[in-house]
Design a protein around this motif. Structure first.
Motif, PDB file in Angstrom:
ATOM      1  N   GLY A  45     -61.644 -33.903 -19.790  1.00 12.69           N
ATOM      2  CA  GLY A  45     -61.109 -33.090 -18.707  1.00 12.69           C
ATOM      3  C   GLY A  45     -62.123 -32.083 -18.174  1.00 12.69           C
ATOM      4  N   THR A  46     -61.789 -31.484 -17.052  1.00 13.24           N
ATOM      5  CA  THR A  46     -62.635 -30.489 -16.394  1.00 13.24           C
ATOM      6  C   THR A  46     -64.034 -31.052 -16.119  1.00 13.24           C
ATOM      7  N   ILE A  47     -64.086 -32.303 -15.680  1.00  6.88           N
ATOM      8  CA  ILE A  47     -65.358 -32.922 -15.311  1.00  6.88           C
ATOM      9  C   ILE A  47     -65.689 -32.507 -13.879  1.00  6.88           C
ATOM     10  N   LEU A  48     -66.815 -31.808 -13.715  1.00 13.62           N
ATOM     11  CA  LEU A  48     -67.181 -31.227 -12.425  1.00 13.62           C
ATOM     12  C   LEU A  48     -68.382 -31.899 -11.776  1.00 13.62           C
ATOM     13  N   THR A  49     -69.165 -32.648 -12.564  1.00 10.78           N
ATOM     14  CA  THR A  49     -70.399 -33.241 -12.043  1.00 10.78           C
ATOM     15  C   THR A  49     -70.559 -34.675 -12.535  1.00 10.78           C
ATOM     16  N   PRO A  50     -71.346 -35.486 -11.842  1.00  8.38           N
ATOM     17  CA  PRO A  50     -71.644 -36.831 -12.344  1.00  8.38           C
ATOM     18  C   PRO A  50     -72.321 -36.796 -13.714  1.00  8.38           C
ATOM     19  N   GLU A  51     -73.142 -35.781 -13.945  1.00  6.01           N
ATOM     20  CA  GLU A  51     -73.824 -35.671 -15.229  1.00  6.01           C
ATOM     21  C   GLU A  51     -72.814 -35.489 -16.375  1.00  6.01           C
ATOM     22  N   GLN A  52     -71.809 -34.645 -16.162  1.00  7.23           N
ATOM     23  CA  GLN A  52     -70.771 -34.481 -17.177  1.00  7.23           C
ATOM     24  C   GLN A  52     -69.989 -35.780 -17.355  1.00  7.23           C
ATOM     25  N   ALA A  53     -69.745 -36.485 -16.260  1.00  8.89           N
ATOM     26  CA  ALA A  53     -69.047 -37.768 -16.357  1.00  8.89           C
ATOM     27  C   ALA A  53     -69.834 -38.737 -17.229  1.00  8.89           C
ATOM     28  N   ASP A  54     -71.151 -38.760 -17.056  1.00 14.08           N
ATOM     29  CA  ASP A  54     -71.981 -39.643 -17.872  1.00 14.08           C
ATOM     30  C   ASP A  54     -71.918 -39.257 -19.346  1.00 14.08           C
ATOM     31  N   GLN A  55     -71.919 -37.962 -19.627  1.00 12.03           N
ATOM     32  CA  GLN A  55     -71.803 -37.515 -21.019  1.00 12.03           C
ATOM     33  C   GLN A  55     -70.480 -37.978 -21.622  1.00 12.03           C
ATOM     34  N   ALA A  56     -69.407 -37.866 -20.836  1.00 16.79           N
ATOM     35  CA  ALA A  56     -68.087 -38.270 -21.324  1.00 16.79           C
ATOM     36  C   ALA A  56     -68.026 -39.772 -21.559  1.00 16.79           C
ATOM     37  N   ILE A  57     -68.586 -40.526 -20.636  1.00 13.04           N
ATOM     38  CA  ILE A  57     -68.590 -41.990 -20.777  1.00 13.04           C
ATOM     39  C   ILE A  57     -69.380 -42.400 -22.011  1.00 13.04           C
ATOM     40  N   GLU A  58     -70.542 -41.776 -22.196  1.00  8.99           N
ATOM     41  CA  GLU A  58     -71.386 -42.084 -23.352  1.00  8.99           C
ATOM     42  C   GLU A  58     -70.687 -41.719 -24.657  1.00  8.99           C
ATOM     43  N   ALA A  59     -69.838 -40.693 -24.601  1.00  9.29           N
ATOM     44  CA  ALA A  59     -69.108 -40.258 -25.800  1.00  9.29           C
ATOM     45  C   ALA A  59     -67.970 -41.208 -26.158  1.00  9.29           C
TER      46      ALA A  59
END
Length: 210
Positions: A68-82
């Motif tokens: 949750g609280t994903i604000l940027t594509p970079e954070q999205a990539d971190q979440a996907i990788e996790a």
């Protein structure tokens, strides 16, 4: 999106978590699972969010986990990788939405008015987060939106035991997000028994309402 929608509808209530220590991730996940709530939306409001998700995913591969609280594509990539199953954002950011869609990752962006719903629909989305639910007009506003638009919603923000039934009674609502059963101060203090008690109460209420 269909699988995500099915899982949201199955769980009905997704605990929205702000976790400050990776060490708390697995004990918290175990408490949720043991008390009938095998799901979590881990918010990126804390620095250890991605590591917490990784720890939960490794310990409990079957758990339904969102970021949750994903604000940027970079954070999205971190979440996907996790290893998340879905991504949630507080607002509608076309850049973040497109990035997730290009990666094949389901995203539930936040909306609270007709214009944002239409922008989301224009990008092919049919499952949206109604946020912040209570400050944005609550059940009455959501009913007005669902009367017009063929989309599903996950209301979050001010949802609690006193009003969750009113939201879940709306046919277009798949599930609600809530924080009251997983207060950050209890997580920080390691009060797993108390969290378990709050989760049990929430699960019993949801099951009774079905």
């Amino acid at each position: 999106m269909t699988l995500m929608n099915d899982l949201l509808a199955k769980h009905k209530l997704i605990p929205v978590i702000a976790i400050n220590s990776t060490d708390d991730a697995v004990p918290l996940a175990r408490v949720l699972i043991d008390n009938g709530m095998p799901s979590a939306e881990v918010t990126f409001r804390t620095e250890c969010a991605a590591d917490a998700i990784k720890a939960m995913r490794k310990a409990f591969p079957f758990m339904f986990i969102g970021a949750g609280t994903i604000l940027t594509p970079e954070q999205a990539d971190q979440a996907i990788e996790a290893g998340v199953d879905f991504i949630v954002s507080p607002g509608f950011n076309p850049r973040v939405v497109k990035h997730c869609l290009d990666k094949g990752m389901p995203i539930v962006p936040g909306v609270n008015n007709p214009s944002l719903v239409e922008q989301a629909m224009e990008m092919g989305l049919r499952t949206l987060k109604f946020f912040p639910a209570e400050p944005s007009g609550g059940v009455n506003m959501l009913k007005a939106l669902t009367a017009v638009y063929p989309v599903k919603f996950m209301p979050t923000g001010g949802v609690n035991l006193a009003n969750i039934d009113s939201y879940l009674d709306i046919p277009a609502v798949l599930a609600c997000g809530g924080t009251w059963m997983v207060p950050t101060q209890l997580i920080d203090a390691g009060q797993w028994d108390e969290i378990g008690r709050l989760v049990q109460i929430a699960v019993a209420h949801i099951n009774k309402s079905k």
